[in-house]
Motif scaffolding. Structure first.
Motif, PDB file in Angstrom:
ATOM      1  N   CYS A 181       0.868  -1.104   0.264  1.00 39.02           N
ATOM      2  CA  CYS A 181       0.081   0.012   0.156  1.00 39.02           C
ATOM      3  C   CYS A 181       0.763   1.255  -0.227  1.00 39.02           C
ATOM      4  O   CYS A 181       1.811   1.193   0.872  1.00 39.02           O
ATOM      5  N   VAL A 182       0.820   2.242  -0.717  1.00 41.08           N
ATOM      6  CA  VAL A 182       1.533   3.594  -0.945  1.00 41.08           C
ATOM      7  C   VAL A 182       0.339   4.633  -0.518  1.00 41.08           C
ATOM      8  O   VAL A 182      -0.742   4.758  -1.247  1.00 41.08           O
ATOM      9  N   ALA A 183       0.621   5.210   0.638  1.00 41.51           N
ATOM     10  CA  ALA A 183      -0.328   6.331   1.176  1.00 41.51           C
ATOM     11  C   ALA A 183       0.578   7.446   0.776  1.00 41.51           C
ATOM     12  O   ALA A 183       1.597   7.858   0.973  1.00 41.51           O
ATOM     13  N   ILE A 184      -0.434   8.571   0.479  1.00 45.54           N
ATOM     14  CA  ILE A 184      -0.073  10.004   0.449  1.00 45.54           C
ATOM     15  C   ILE A 184      -0.504  11.018   1.486  1.00 45.54           C
ATOM     16  O   ILE A 184      -2.012  10.891   1.748  1.00 45.54           O
ATOM     17  N   ALA A 185       0.286  11.637   1.862  1.00 42.74           N
ATOM     18  CA  ALA A 185      -0.274  12.675   3.217  1.00 42.74           C
ATOM     19  C   ALA A 185      -0.134  14.286   2.544  1.00 42.74           C
ATOM     20  O   ALA A 185       0.691  14.548   1.636  1.00 42.74           O
ATOM     21  N   GLY A 186      -0.955  15.176   2.944  1.00 45.81           N
ATOM     22  CA  GLY A 186      -0.933  16.510   2.463  1.00 45.81           C
ATOM     23  C   GLY A 186      -1.410  16.519   0.989  1.00 45.81           C
ATOM     24  O   GLY A 186      -1.984  15.901   0.489  1.00 45.81           O
ATOM     25  N   THR A 187      -1.263  17.872   0.620  1.00 43.48           N
ATOM     26  CA  THR A 187      -1.822  18.083  -0.802  1.00 43.48           C
ATOM     27  C   THR A 187      -0.540  19.139  -1.330  1.00 43.48           C
ATOM     28  O   THR A 187       0.199  19.632  -0.791  1.00 43.48           O
ATOM     29  N   GLY A 188      -0.754  19.393  -2.697  1.00 42.05           N
ATOM     30  CA  GLY A 188      -0.200  20.301  -3.521  1.00 42.05           C
ATOM     31  C   GLY A 188       1.179  19.801  -3.409  1.00 42.05           C
ATOM     32  O   GLY A 188       1.908  18.837  -3.181  1.00 42.05           O
ATOM     33  N   THR A 189       2.104  20.981  -3.300  1.00 42.65           N
ATOM     34  CA  THR A 189       3.614  20.861  -3.178  1.00 42.65           C
ATOM     35  C   THR A 189       3.892  20.289  -1.835  1.00 42.65           C
ATOM     36  O   THR A 189       5.097  19.823  -1.642  1.00 42.65           O
ATOM     37  N   GLN A 222       4.731  10.763   8.875  1.00 45.11           N
ATOM     38  CA  GLN A 222       5.931  11.076   9.438  1.00 45.11           C
ATOM     39  C   GLN A 222       6.930  12.025   8.693  1.00 45.11           C
ATOM     40  O   GLN A 222       7.725  12.725   9.153  1.00 45.11           O
ATOM     41  N   ARG A 223       6.650  11.961   7.297  1.00 47.74           N
ATOM     42  CA  ARG A 223       7.547  12.724   6.258  1.00 47.74           C
ATOM     43  C   ARG A 223       6.969  14.077   5.956  1.00 47.74           C
ATOM     44  O   ARG A 223       7.539  14.849   5.131  1.00 47.74           O
ATOM     45  N   MET A 224       5.997  14.381   6.581  1.00 50.97           N
ATOM     46  CA  MET A 224       5.314  15.801   6.350  1.00 50.97           C
ATOM     47  C   MET A 224       6.180  17.001   7.088  1.00 50.97           C
ATOM     48  O   MET A 224       6.988  16.679   7.927  1.00 50.97           O
ATOM     49  N   ASP A 225       6.249  18.051   6.306  1.00 51.56           N
ATOM     50  CA  ASP A 225       7.010  19.342   6.730  1.00 51.56           C
ATOM     51  C   ASP A 225       8.512  18.799   6.899  1.00 51.56           C
ATOM     52  O   ASP A 225       9.323  19.340   7.780  1.00 51.56           O
ATOM     53  N   ALA A 226       9.020  18.132   5.924  1.00 53.56           N
ATOM     54  CA  ALA A 226      10.228  17.787   5.826  1.00 53.56           C
ATOM     55  C   ALA A 226      11.258  19.088   5.442  1.00 53.56           C
ATOM     56  O   ALA A 226      10.754  19.977   4.826  1.00 53.56           O
ATOM     57  N   ARG A 227      12.495  19.030   6.007  1.00 50.76           N
ATOM     58  CA  ARG A 227      13.259  19.994   5.741  1.00 50.76           C
ATOM     59  C   ARG A 227      14.572  19.320   5.321  1.00 50.76           C
ATOM     60  O   ARG A 227      14.847  18.276   5.467  1.00 50.76           O
ATOM     61  N   LYS A 228      15.508  20.240   4.807  1.00 55.00           N
ATOM     62  CA  LYS A 228      16.905  19.764   4.617  1.00 55.00           C
ATOM     63  C   LYS A 228      17.693  19.753   5.844  1.00 55.00           C
ATOM     64  O   LYS A 228      17.650  20.761   6.704  1.00 55.00           O
ATOM     65  N   PRO A 229      18.697  18.815   5.833  1.00 55.47           N
ATOM     66  CA  PRO A 229      19.288  18.803   7.144  1.00 55.47           C
ATOM     67  C   PRO A 229      20.663  19.876   7.201  1.00 55.47           C
ATOM     68  O   PRO A 229      21.132  20.179   6.048  1.00 55.47           O
ATOM     69  N   PRO A 230      21.423  20.304   8.074  1.00 56.91           N
ATOM     70  CA  PRO A 230      22.734  20.836   8.087  1.00 56.91           C
ATOM     71  C   PRO A 230      23.828  19.899   7.503  1.00 56.91           C
ATOM     72  O   PRO A 230      23.852  18.693   7.158  1.00 56.91           O
ATOM     73  N   THR A 231      24.511  20.489   6.693  1.00 60.06           N
ATOM     74  CA  THR A 231      25.849  19.983   6.107  1.00 60.06           C
ATOM     75  C   THR A 231      26.876  19.714   6.934  1.00 60.06           C
ATOM     76  O   THR A 231      27.096  20.652   7.959  1.00 60.06           O
ATOM     77  N   GLY A 232      27.393  18.793   6.908  1.00 56.90           N
ATOM     78  CA  GLY A 232      28.396  18.350   8.013  1.00 56.90           C
ATOM     79  C   GLY A 232      28.697  16.670   8.217  1.00 56.90           C
ATOM     80  O   GLY A 232      28.264  16.063   7.435  1.00 56.90           O
ATOM     81  N   SER A 233      29.251  16.645   9.292  1.00 58.16           N
ATOM     82  CA  SER A 233      29.688  15.224   9.639  1.00 58.16           C
ATOM     83  C   SER A 233      28.801  14.603  10.759  1.00 58.16           C
ATOM     84  O   SER A 233      28.655  15.458  11.925  1.00 58.16           O
TER      85      SER A 233
END
Length: 448
Positions: A181-189, A222-233
């Motif tokens: 099953c593939v579920a989709i959360a949210g709308t638009g972009t 769980q994947r909603m409102d995702a952001r990029k992480p900081p660059t680093g180690s």
């Protein structure tokens, strides 16, 4: 009446001899598959396929050729044999090509103990549709799930038979039941999607459709409102559902075909440490109800348990007959083949030593870093082991999950990464690759 795979394989061998082949082997696969896709509560697609695939490999001395077909008429079988012999006459000589010696062949061909075939009746299309609809409905019950991209259920059953002019003849049946099953959360972009599913040899072992739909929804949310992480180690925890890819890269590098070509970062790694000292990687081709179990390999050799990595040290390569001959080593009975290609080395069921900590324990202990739940793309340098992949997942701050992450790249070197892995204890034992979540310290993240 359709001839049995065993009868078809024997007929192909007879025709190959009549056409002038010095030696030959034949593989025949008869199968049935049924797949149902549901969307918006209604049937979207239903497919059923039945067929027989045939493959013939012939030898003229050390020259060989392989042909395949899906037509079982006697005229077609005769044409296959004639064409294969004609192709072998034009093929370059390979001093390593050839069938197994009779004393190398598997003698115990009883596959019953491996439970590769579910005796239960084939499910009806209505039963598969009901499972898919139940999974879809369970996903849509969760607030925030706006749609289900797909809910699919499937079943397949096949009978395989391998025969050769060296005297080998053996086969087995295999079944598979799957649901996803593939579920989709949210709308638009702001839309995010994720998947859950299960695949088993026995239908009774399959997880419930309700659970699969609910888990797909949970992962998408769980994947909603995702952001990029900081660059680093940072430390990176590979979730159990993607951790097996790391071990997969190790298995590719330890494949005799890669080593023989010189295209492996482990080409000089025999007897060298490749994992932490307390970890081993064991292959078991006789595990019941596992998708990669088999009583013999694609060249008729008896499969056997072996330790690929013992206490961190690489013990050997994965070999078929030809690759073993190139490297001056015996086959490890790991020849895999289809109907349209000659044998090549492949691993069967493997299991990595599990740790004592849970995934939650590793999240707590990693401090600040990335929990990877999905990956896209792959840039792996086979000669150096340099590793770079696109990733998404969850950010961990001070031992606690804080938010979702996407659009980042994780990078390192496999030889160094694998020596630092810390396993959790959450591997699923029914999979062909039993690998728990793996924590790797000091990886490079490229984000903001």
């Amino acid at each position: 009446m359709t001839p049995t795979p065993e009868a078809l394989a024997a007929q192909l061998l007879d025709m190959a001899r009549s056409a002038g082949a010095d030696a030959a082997d034949a593989v025949v696969v008869q199968g049935t598959s049924l797949n149902i896709d549901v969307r918006a509560g209604t049937l979207e697609q239903a497919e059923r396929a039945e067929g027989t695939d045939l493959g013939l490999r012939v030898f003229l001395g050390h020259c060989s050729a392989t042909v395949s077909a899906s037509d079982i008429r006697e005229a077609t079988l005769g044409e296959m044999a004639a064409r294969a012999v004609a192709m072998a006459r034009e093929a370059p000589e390979d001093p390593h090509a050839g069938l197994a010696d009779p004393d190398q062949l598997a003698q115990d061909l009883d596959a019953a103990a491996l439970e590769l075939h579910d005796p239960a009746a084939e499910p009806s299309p209505d039963a598969l549709q009901d499972d898919a609809q139940t999974a879809e409905a369970a996903a849509l019950e969760r607030d925030g799930i706006t749609q289900v991209q797909s809910a699919s259920a499937g079943y397949s059953a096949q009978t395989m038979h391998l025969a050769a002019t060296n005297g080998f003849s053996g086969g087995y049946r295999r079944t598979r039941r799957a649901l996803s099953c593939v579920a989709i959360a949210g709308t638009g972009t702001g839309m995010e999607r994720d998947v859950d599913g299960d695949s088993r040899t026995f239908q009774a072992d399959l997880r419930s459709a309700q659970d699969i739909g609910a888990r797909a929804a949970e992962r998408a949310l769980q994947r909603m409102d995702a952001r990029k992480p900081p660059t680093g180690s940072y430390p990176v925890l590979f979730d159990e559902r993607v951790a097996a890819t790391l071990i997969g890269h190790l298995l590719v590098a330890a494949n005799g075909a890669s080593v023989a070509r010189g295209a492996s970062w482990l080409r000089d790694g025999m007897g060298e440490p490749v994992l932490p000292d307390h970890l081993s990687l064991v292959e078991d081709p006789h595990r019941p109800r596992a998708s990669a179990s088999r009583p013999f390999d694609g060249e008729g050799l008896p499969t056997q348990n072996r330790t690929i990595v013992e206490n961190g040290v690489l013990t050997g390569w994965t070999l078929d007959l030809a690759t073993g001959r190139k490297l001056g080593l015996p086959s490890t009975a790991n020849a895999a083949r289809g109907t349209s290609s000659p044998p090549s080395p492949s691993t069967w069921n493997v299991a990595l030593t599990q740790g004592t900590a849970s995934r939650d324990d590793l999240i707590r202990d990693m401090g600040t870093g990335l929990l990877v739940t999905s990956m896209i793309g792959s840039t792996i340098n086979p000669n150096t082991g340099d590793y770079s992949r696109g990733a998404a997942g969850l950010w961990v701050e001070n031992g606690e999950i804080t938010h979702a992450i996407n659009e980042c790249t994780i990078a390192g070197n496999l030889s160094e990464m694998l020596r630092r892995i810390v396993p959790a204890n959450d591997a699923r034992p029914h999979l062909s690759r039993v690998v728990p979540s793996l924590l790797v310290s000091g990886m490079t993240l490229a984000g903001n």
